[in-house]
Design a protein around this motif. Structure first.
Motif: not given
Length: 308
Positions: A59, A3-6, A95, A47, A15, A97-98, A93, A43
């Motif tokens: 995410t 997953s892309i976590r911020q 999420a 961010r 990211l 980007y996973a 959310e 997005d």
């Protein structure tokens, strides 16, 4: 799963690709194995500023296309193996980007035959924005003259096609080098916004779709006939109310998850009246590069992350 976590607010460097547990679908939800995730201006704004999601970690991502992997309790609309797409949970959310996401089943629709995963991931948020603005809010029809600001962008190029499918005459703004692209998606009249205000060149418009805000929005408001409709997605409605002064209808819209809207978009795709244009794809691990690209404000069509 990946997953892309911020990890904090800031630039694209915040990211990071991380391993997290695979989510489990709750009642009325489905687990989707993600094939592609769309990238939208909201997005990078979330961010950078937090916005709807508050303080990290979280995410990003709302546009999703993939395959149903597992059903939560009570789901009857889908079966494992179904290809689906949508914009779940917005503005909460999602999420997306996973590698896997869970989503309420009634916020997803089946991907129409002939539409690939990448194109399907490009459609939900931008397509629903255009649909809800033009069809459900402005009620664009065959007699409408529609002006779309930033017509070559993610929402704009889909808005043009949706308006054309409704029989409207469509005027679109973009830099001159994008006018050939505008013609390819159906724009009847292209206007180069860099050469001066559009208000002196365009008159008697029924509907304006504002995807820009600022001075461009104030300028475009003057192109409307009395009783026309101005719809903005930029938050510019409050600052324009004085200029509208009861002469035109002014609406600010925030897109909502909507299965019926998704199914309407899918029907247009099946009819050959709507096709998202994807200008670039990036692997999930390169989400930061995708954000750098979309943050320029110069992208044409959509950007998409490929997953798996």
């Amino acid at each position: 799963m990946h997953s892309i976590r911020q990890r904090s607010l800031g630039g694209p460097e915040v990211l990071e690709l991380v391993d997290v547990p695979r989510p489990e679908p709750g009642p009325t939800e489905v687990l989707v194995r993600v094939a592609a995730a769309g990238v939208n201006p909201v997005d990078w704004k979330v961010r950078a500023r937090g916005g709807f999601l508050g303080e990290p970690p979280f995410t990003l991502g709302w546009d999703v296309a993939g395959v149903v992997e597992e059903l939560g309790r009570g789901v009857t609309r889908f079966a494992p193996g179904d290809r689906v797409f949508g914009m779940p949970r917005f503005p909460g959310e999602a999420a997306a980007y996973a590698e896997y996401v869970t989503a309420p089943s009634r916020q997803l629709a089946r991907i129409p035959d002939g539409l690939g995963d990448v194109e399907a991931a490009a459609l939900p948020l931008a397509g629903l924005t255009a649909w809800q603005a033009l069809v459900e809010t402005a009620e664009v029809g065959s007699e409408s003259r529609v002006l779309v600001l930033a017509a070559a962008g993610g929402v704009g190029h889909l808005a043009v096609q949706i308006a054309k499918a409704r029989g409207a005459y469509v005027i679109g703004t973009a830099r001159a080098e994008k006018h050939a692209f505008l013609a390819s998606v159906g724009v009847d009249e292209a206007v180069d916004y860099t050469t001066g205000p559009v208000a002196g060149r365009i008159h008697d418009v029924d509907v304006v779709l504002d995807l820009v805000g600022g001075e461009a929005a104030a300028d475009a408001l003057s192109t409307l006939r009395d009783g026309g409709t101005f719809v903005t997605v930029t938050g510019a409605a409050d600052e324009l109310r004085g200029q509208a002064a009861g002469r035109v209808r002014l609406e600010g819209i925030l897109v909502e998850p909507d299965r019926l809207g998704m199914e309407a978009l899918a029907e247009l795709v099946a009819e050959g009246a709507l096709r998202p244009h994807v200008s670039a794809t990036f692997p999930l691990a390169d989400a930061a590069r995708a954000h750098e690209a979309i943050e320029t404000g110069r992208t044409q069509g959509k950007l998409v992350l490929t997953v798996g």
